[in-house]
Design an enzyme around this catalytic site. Structure first.
Site, PDB file in Angstrom:
ATOM      1  N   ASP A  67       0.826  -1.219   0.000  1.00 33.59           N
ATOM      2  CA  ASP A  67       0.000   0.000   0.000  1.00 33.59           C
ATOM      3  C   ASP A  67       0.851   1.256   0.000  1.00 33.59           C
ATOM      4  O   ASP A  67       2.065   1.217   0.217  1.00 33.59           O
ATOM      5  CB  ASP A  67      -0.945  -0.010   1.218  1.00 33.59           C
ATOM      6  N   ASN A 136      -6.826  -3.160  14.642  1.00 33.33           N
ATOM      7  CA  ASN A 136      -8.219  -3.405  14.245  1.00 33.33           C
ATOM      8  C   ASN A 136      -8.353  -4.597  13.298  1.00 33.33           C
ATOM      9  O   ASN A 136      -9.421  -4.827  12.734  1.00 33.33           O
ATOM     10  CB  ASN A 136      -8.834  -2.148  13.611  1.00 33.33           C
ATOM     11  N   HIS A 138      -6.692  -5.067  10.427  1.00 36.30           N
ATOM     12  CA  HIS A 138      -6.480  -4.831   8.990  1.00 36.30           C
ATOM     13  C   HIS A 138      -5.186  -5.491   8.509  1.00 36.30           C
ATOM     14  O   HIS A 138      -4.242  -5.675   9.267  1.00 36.30           O
ATOM     15  CB  HIS A 138      -6.534  -3.343   8.631  1.00 36.30           C
ATOM     16  N   GLU A 143      -9.357  -2.061   5.804  1.00 32.39           N
ATOM     17  CA  GLU A 143      -9.967  -1.806   7.099  1.00 32.39           C
ATOM     18  C   GLU A 143     -11.165  -2.734   7.301  1.00 32.39           C
ATOM     19  O   GLU A 143     -11.664  -3.331   6.343  1.00 32.39           O
ATOM     20  CB  GLU A 143     -10.411  -0.335   7.169  1.00 32.39           C
TER      21      GLU A 143
HETATM   22  P1  PGA Z   1       2.581  -1.536  12.771  1.00 37.71           P
HETATM   23  O1  PGA Z   1       1.461  -1.567  11.648  1.00 37.71           O
HETATM   24  O2  PGA Z   1       3.629  -2.499  12.363  1.00 37.71           O
HETATM   25  O3  PGA Z   1       3.079  -0.116  12.748  1.00 37.71           O
HETATM   26  O4  PGA Z   1       1.940  -1.914  14.051  1.00 37.71           O
HETATM   27  C1  PGA Z   1       0.985  -2.788  11.184  1.00 37.71           C
HETATM   28  C2  PGA Z   1      -0.214  -2.571  10.302  1.00 37.71           C
HETATM   29  O5  PGA Z   1      -0.972  -1.605  10.550  1.00 37.71           O
HETATM   30  O6  PGA Z   1      -0.420  -3.351   9.375  1.00 37.71           O
END
Ligand code: PGA
Length: 262
Positions: A67, A136, A138, A143
């Site tokens: 992304d 969450n 994702h 999301e």
């Molecule tokens: P993070 O993000 O490694 O900063 O916790 C992971 C994600 O949101 O996929």
């Protein structure tokens, strides 16, 4: 799902770096799906060291990131393009022309998303997709309530995601609201998925992903459908799993004896 639980975050990060380096040495023309975020920072440090220690060839790799923020030019210091150049591509010597991220500057995100899907197809598909997980649930920026069949497209970020990512921007106002992300269907098309989660803040999402019902409420639960999904955890991220003892019995200390992960 293969669940590998390590005693510490550092061991979990090292095991992910080792799996990637093993794949790269076995197949120097691999197409690798990459992720960003705080979790991957230590993985990339360890990967750079392992590639160099083992003299692994990187010139023929092709990479696709999950992304990119939409509305940020690639040269913005908080863009995922900047993150990847600084944290992996430049230090590992991976030629930038062989690395792909969605263009955050694209005027038409639909055209850009479709072109990204086509590029993945033209490269022969992704051999192994590295993933993190949001609190969450994702994966990529899919999301909750994302279609489990979704393809690359523009997504509106949730407030919780924007809050988690605010640390990389000047404040709430400048934190992007949108991203172009591979869809869940795109991710599931990878031949293999490799997800890393560390820390207690991920424990609930990890539980829902592995042991919860399959559903759009936890996008990562879609990995239950994938025939080759490996989930690498530290003890804190694994702490709420109901079948914890079973996973530890099958793979003591997170060790994977399967020949493909030797
Ligand atoms: P993070 O993000 O490694 O900063 O916790 C992971 C994600 O949101 O996929």
């Amino acid at each position: 799902m293969k669940v590998l639980i390590h005693n510490s975050a550092e061991l979990a990060q090292q095991s992910v770096a080792d799996i990637l380096v093993h794949r790269i040495i076995a197949r120097p023309t691999s197409v690798i799906g990459l992720a960003t975020g705080g979790t991957m920072e230590a993985v990339y440090d360890k990967l750079i060291a392992a590639l160099s220690d083992r003299n692994a060839p990187v010139d023929d790799l092709v990479t696709f990131n999950l992304d990119e923020y939409w509305g940020l030019p690639p040269g913005h210091p908080a863009s995922y393009r900047s993150y990847m150049n600084a944290r992996l591509f430049d230090p590992a010597g991976i030629p930038q022309v062989r690395t792909n991220l969605p263009d955050g500057d694209a005027t038409d995100p639909i055209v850009e998303s479709n072109a990204y899907e086509q590029k993945i197809k033209d490269a022969g598909g992704i051999d192994i997709q590295l993933l993190g997980i949001g609190q969450n649930g994702h994966i990529g920026f899919n999301e909750p309530t994302s279609s489990l069949a979704s393809r690359t497209r523009l997504k509106t970020l949730t407030e919780s995601t924007r809050k988690a990512n605010q640390q990389y921007f000047d404040g709430a106002e400048t934190t992007p609201k949108y991203a172009i992300t591979m869809g869940i269907g795109t991710i599931l098309d990878a031949e293999e998925c490799l997800l890393l989660a560390t820390g207690a803040s991920k424990a609930e999402a990890v539980f829902k992903m592995i042991e919860g019902p399959l559903g759009a409420h936890c996008p990562a639960s879609a990995l239950q459908l994938h025939p080759r999904a490996t989930i690498v955890l530290d003890a804190a991220a694994a702490s709420t799993l109901q079948l914890l003892e079973y996973y530890q019995y099958v793979h003591p200390n997170g060790l994977d004896k399967h020949p493909s992960h030797a």
